[in-house]
Design a protein around this motif. Structure first.
Motif, mmCIF file in Angstrom:
data_model
loop_
_atom_site.group_PDB
_atom_site.id
_atom_site.type_symbol
_atom_site.label_atom_id
_atom_site.label_comp_id
_atom_site.label_asym_id
_atom_site.label_seq_id
_atom_site.Cartn_x
_atom_site.Cartn_y
_atom_site.Cartn_z
ATOM 1 N N GLY A 395 26.931 42.160 47.322
ATOM 2 C CA GLY A 395 27.894 42.962 46.841
ATOM 3 C C GLY A 395 29.620 43.214 46.909
ATOM 4 O O GLY A 395 30.223 42.776 46.379
ATOM 5 N N THR A 396 30.072 42.922 48.724
ATOM 6 C CA THR A 396 31.212 42.833 48.353
ATOM 7 C C THR A 396 32.345 41.545 47.869
ATOM 8 O O THR A 396 32.858 41.804 47.367
ATOM 9 C CB THR A 396 31.420 42.201 50.018
ATOM 10 O OG1 THR A 396 30.972 43.079 50.793
ATOM 11 C CG2 THR A 396 32.849 42.041 50.561
ATOM 12 N N GLU A 397 31.848 40.132 47.658
ATOM 13 C CA GLU A 397 32.217 39.348 46.507
ATOM 14 C C GLU A 397 31.864 39.722 45.141
ATOM 15 O O GLU A 397 32.771 39.845 44.456
ATOM 16 C CB GLU A 397 31.135 38.317 47.308
ATOM 17 C CG GLU A 397 31.210 37.587 47.871
ATOM 18 C CD GLU A 397 32.812 36.825 49.026
ATOM 19 O OE1 GLU A 397 33.227 36.712 47.526
ATOM 20 O OE2 GLU A 397 33.033 36.833 49.938
ATOM 21 N N ALA A 398 30.753 40.666 44.544
ATOM 22 C CA ALA A 398 30.915 40.648 43.450
ATOM 23 C C ALA A 398 31.825 41.556 42.655
ATOM 24 O O ALA A 398 31.997 41.334 42.153
ATOM 25 C CB ALA A 398 29.795 40.933 43.079
ATOM 26 N N GLN A 399 31.978 43.162 43.771
ATOM 27 C CA GLN A 399 32.854 43.501 43.643
ATOM 28 C C GLN A 399 34.217 42.988 43.717
ATOM 29 O O GLN A 399 35.306 42.647 42.600
ATOM 30 C CB GLN A 399 33.007 45.056 44.538
ATOM 31 C CG GLN A 399 31.400 45.770 44.541
ATOM 32 C CD GLN A 399 31.487 46.922 45.594
ATOM 33 O OE1 GLN A 399 32.599 46.932 45.599
ATOM 34 N NE2 GLN A 399 30.621 47.300 45.838
ATOM 35 N N ALA A 400 34.895 41.886 44.117
ATOM 36 C CA ALA A 400 36.167 41.612 44.292
ATOM 37 C C ALA A 400 36.204 40.934 42.990
ATOM 38 O O ALA A 400 37.364 40.183 42.490
ATOM 39 C CB ALA A 400 35.822 40.539 45.509
ATOM 40 N N ALA A 401 34.983 40.215 43.014
ATOM 41 C CA ALA A 401 34.727 39.158 41.187
ATOM 42 C C ALA A 401 35.270 39.909 40.497
ATOM 43 O O ALA A 401 35.722 39.429 39.804
ATOM 44 C CB ALA A 401 33.903 38.144 41.379
ATOM 45 N N GLU A 402 35.188 41.182 40.090
ATOM 46 C CA GLU A 402 34.917 41.850 39.106
ATOM 47 C C GLU A 402 36.663 42.365 38.820
ATOM 48 O O GLU A 402 36.838 42.603 38.071
ATOM 49 C CB GLU A 402 33.869 43.117 39.464
ATOM 50 C CG GLU A 402 34.259 44.206 38.267
ATOM 51 C CD GLU A 402 33.212 45.357 38.519
ATOM 52 O OE1 GLU A 402 33.661 46.171 37.462
ATOM 53 O OE2 GLU A 402 32.796 45.545 39.704
ATOM 54 N N ARG A 403 36.454 42.565 39.811
ATOM 55 C CA ARG A 403 38.040 43.594 40.120
ATOM 56 C C ARG A 403 39.074 41.549 39.443
ATOM 57 O O ARG A 403 39.787 42.041 38.722
ATOM 58 C CB ARG A 403 39.108 43.603 41.686
ATOM 59 C CG ARG A 403 38.221 44.581 41.940
ATOM 60 C CD ARG A 403 39.023 45.371 42.686
ATOM 61 N NE ARG A 403 38.419 44.984 43.979
ATOM 62 C CZ ARG A 403 38.074 44.925 44.700
ATOM 63 N NH1 ARG A 403 37.224 45.711 45.120
ATOM 64 N NH2 ARG A 403 37.783 43.972 46.213
ATOM 65 N N LEU A 420 32.869 40.572 31.202
ATOM 66 C CA LEU A 420 31.130 40.971 31.869
ATOM 67 C C LEU A 420 30.258 40.314 32.210
ATOM 68 O O LEU A 420 29.428 41.520 32.644
ATOM 69 C CB LEU A 420 30.484 40.792 29.786
ATOM 70 C CG LEU A 420 31.651 41.191 28.827
ATOM 71 C CD1 LEU A 420 30.517 41.845 27.552
ATOM 72 C CD2 LEU A 420 31.299 43.072 29.192
ATOM 73 N N ILE A 421 30.646 38.947 32.779
ATOM 74 C CA ILE A 421 29.365 38.754 33.426
ATOM 75 C C ILE A 421 29.222 39.372 34.665
ATOM 76 O O ILE A 421 28.551 39.398 35.767
ATOM 77 C CB ILE A 421 29.289 37.551 33.054
ATOM 78 C CG1 ILE A 421 28.536 36.356 32.006
ATOM 79 C CG2 ILE A 421 29.047 36.837 34.299
ATOM 80 C CD1 ILE A 421 28.937 34.938 32.131
ATOM 81 N N THR A 422 31.199 39.478 35.148
ATOM 82 C CA THR A 422 31.278 39.608 37.296
ATOM 83 C C THR A 422 30.571 41.571 37.285
ATOM 84 O O THR A 422 30.445 41.943 37.579
ATOM 85 C CB THR A 422 32.677 39.611 37.131
ATOM 86 O OG1 THR A 422 33.779 40.201 35.822
ATOM 87 C CG2 THR A 422 32.558 38.048 37.173
ATOM 88 N N GLN A 423 30.775 41.956 35.677
ATOM 89 C CA GLN A 423 30.759 43.492 35.668
ATOM 90 C C GLN A 423 29.300 43.644 35.641
ATOM 91 O O GLN A 423 29.091 44.191 36.624
ATOM 92 C CB GLN A 423 31.755 43.926 34.556
ATOM 93 C CG GLN A 423 32.709 44.310 34.496
ATOM 94 C CD GLN A 423 33.458 45.312 33.328
ATOM 95 O OE1 GLN A 423 32.659 45.069 32.178
ATOM 96 N NE2 GLN A 423 34.439 45.476 33.268
ATOM 97 N N ARG A 424 28.126 42.839 35.101
ATOM 98 C CA ARG A 424 27.092 42.625 35.017
ATOM 99 C C ARG A 424 26.321 42.845 36.496
ATOM 100 O O ARG A 424 25.328 43.130 37.568
ATOM 101 C CB ARG A 424 26.431 42.321 34.338
ATOM 102 C CG ARG A 424 24.777 42.516 33.639
ATOM 103 C CD ARG A 424 24.123 42.202 33.134
ATOM 104 N NE ARG A 424 24.543 41.609 31.305
ATOM 105 C CZ ARG A 424 25.407 40.918 30.928
ATOM 106 N NH1 ARG A 424 25.558 39.866 31.871
ATOM 107 N NH2 ARG A 424 26.098 40.600 29.188
ATOM 108 N N SER A 425 26.782 41.863 37.048
ATOM 109 C CA SER A 425 26.685 41.344 38.564
ATOM 110 C C SER A 425 27.126 42.107 39.317
ATOM 111 O O SER A 425 26.061 42.652 40.274
ATOM 112 C CB SER A 425 27.024 39.984 38.768
ATOM 113 O OG SER A 425 27.030 39.268 39.657
ATOM 114 N N ALA A 426 28.045 42.839 39.484
ATOM 115 C CA ALA A 426 27.786 43.815 40.320
ATOM 116 C C ALA A 426 27.363 44.596 40.199
ATOM 117 O O ALA A 426 27.024 45.279 41.341
ATOM 118 C CB ALA A 426 29.896 43.944 40.134
ATOM 119 N N ALA A 427 26.803 45.364 38.759
ATOM 120 C CA ALA A 427 26.779 46.795 39.224
ATOM 121 C C ALA A 427 24.796 45.879 39.576
ATOM 122 O O ALA A 427 24.699 46.581 40.130
ATOM 123 C CB ALA A 427 26.622 47.010 37.929
#
Length: 459
Positions: A395-403, A420-427
């Motif tokens: 979760g920490t890495e996915a939110q950083a990747a989204e930003r 879109l891929i990073t946003q979907r993964s973070a959610a």
């Protein structure tokens, strides 16, 4: 005198024959629990405490108390306990003398067709009857009824424990549903903001139609997911309200925060804790009841002795009933020995024996199922903890990747599909984090339920 001795010898022979047909049943086999649970468990020891307190939610105890007071299924189980206690009382009453007071009046007409007379007969009496429990048959029936009452009481305790666990699980399911709804709203707002940004760029001739349509697809999907979460939240609320005995109006709310499981499951939990489980105690009590029933049925071959006595007054005049001069007394002893019953006693014994075998098999199956539940819960506790740790990192890495992805897209160094891929993964990762929190609480409830209480060794 010869006839008397012949009768005595015949009675003695019948008595000895009946005793041979009443062997004692085999003792109840014991199913020993394992010396230790085999599931991997590296958690450290922790002192035990009340299992509701272990869940760490201050509102949960009040909800459980409300359910125990209002739940209709629990009231039904409580009524079954009252019924079993009443049946045990009836069985005890069969061992005590019976006394009845009776008043009888009779009128007869005698004589020729013409000129007949009327004869009156009045009787006032006290009748006593008592079956002597020579062989303990009635005592066995009483013990069987008492054991069934104990099993029924254990069933009620199991129902209370199960209801408390259901309320706890439903409460945490509602928390998850509301947390997932909150996440879905946040995701939907994010897509709507991005969609507004892309549409503005597209209208200024900066963006392209493919990126816009891709984002519209994601936004619409997020909107559909939002409606799904709203429905799930209402259903979770209604489920909990029904357990509480309330009308299922989907009005019950909770805060979204899950309680933290600060106390780990202690290592080296003694297997003897399973003796507290009410389902095991109920199954064992039913074995004992079936065993006593077999003993009672086999003793039906033996002679039965009953005593009957009566005292009172009898007179042709009603006003003389209270006069002791008209007293009538009698006493009668009745000894009966079954000789031919058409196979009824034998079939009744066989039926009781089959019921004993069923009760023993059910006891063993209940014990094995209890061992399985404990092993699964302890194993799941270990793996869910590891899974939660990995998801926290993800979760920490996915939110950083989204930003980072959104920043690079705005700078023109990254294609929008990667955003879109990073946003979907973070959610998805955040959703799994919410779910794993609920799963850990649900499994802790299963663990406590499988042990029949908290982690303390006191029974």
């Amino acid at each position: 005198m010869v006839k008397y001795h012949s009768f005595l010898l015949l009675g003695t022979a019948l008595l000895l024959g009946a005793c041979k047909q009443a062997p004692q049943p085999d003792p109840l086999p014991e199913l020993a629990p394992p010396a230790k649970w085999q599931a991997p468990n590296s958690l450290k020891e922790s002192p035990g405490f009340n299992w509701l307190e272990d869940l760490g939610d201050p509102l949960l105890e009040g909800l459980v108390a409300e359910a125990l007071s209002n739940n209709a299924d629990l009231r039904t189980t409580a009524a079954r306990v009252d019924q079993a206690l009443a049946e045990a009382g009836l069985s005890r009453a069969a061992r005590r003398p019976l006394a009845n007071v009776g008043l009888q009046a009779q009128r007869q007409r005698t004589g020729p067709l013409f000129g007949y007379d009327y004869l009156n007969d009045y009787q006032l009496g006290l009748n006593l009857s008592w079956e002597l429990d020579l062989w303990g048959r009635l005592a066995n029936q009483t013990k069987a009824a008492r054991a069934l009452a104990e099993a029924s009481a254990a069933d009620y305790e199991a129902a209370r424990l199960s209801l408390a666990a259901q309320v706890s699980k439903a409460w945490f399911n509602l928390k998850e549903a509301q947390a997932q709804l909150q996440l879905s709203r946040k995701t939907n707002r994010s897509y709507q903001q991005q969609l507004q940004t892309l549409e503005d760029r597209y209208n200024r001739g900066i963006g392209n139609s493919l990126e816009l349509r891709q984002l519209r697809t994601e936004a619409a999907t997020a909107g559909a997911d939002l409606e799904l979460r709203r429905r799930a939240t209402r259903e979770a609320s209604r489920t909990l309200e029904l357990l509480l005995g309330r009308y299922p109006a989907a009005e019950l709310k909770s805060n979204h925060a899950f309680p933290a499981l600060a106390q780990p499951v202690p290592a080296g939990i003694p297997a003897e804790l399973l003796e507290r489980r009410p389902d095991l105690r109920a199954a064992k009590a039913r074995v004992q009841a079936a065993e006593k029933t077999v003993r009672a049925k086999r003793k039906a071959w033996l002679p039965a002795l009953s005593l009957t006595a009566s005292t009172g007054t009898a007179s042709r005049e009603f006003e003389d009933l209270m006069d002791s001069s008209f007293r009538v007394e009698s006493i009668l002893g009745n000894l009966t020995q079954p000789i031919f019953q058409g196979g009824r006693i034998k079939a009744d014994v066989q039926r009781a024996q089959s019921q004993l075998l069923q009760a023993e098999a059910n006891y063993h199956n209940t014990a094995l199922r209890a061992f399985l539940e404990v092993e699964n819960a302890l194993s799941a506790e270990h793996f869910l903890k590891k899974e939660s740790e990995k998801l926290t990192l993800a979760g920490t890495e996915a939110q950083a990747a989204e930003r980072l992805a959104w920043e690079r897209y705005q700078k023109g160094t990254l294609e929008f599909i990667n955003v879109l891929i990073t946003q979907r993964s973070a959610a998805q990762t955040q959703s799994r984090q919410i779910n794993i929190q609920n799963q850990r609480l649900q499994n802790r409830i299963d663990c406590l339920l499988s042990l029949g209480g908290n982690f303390e060794s006191s029974l």
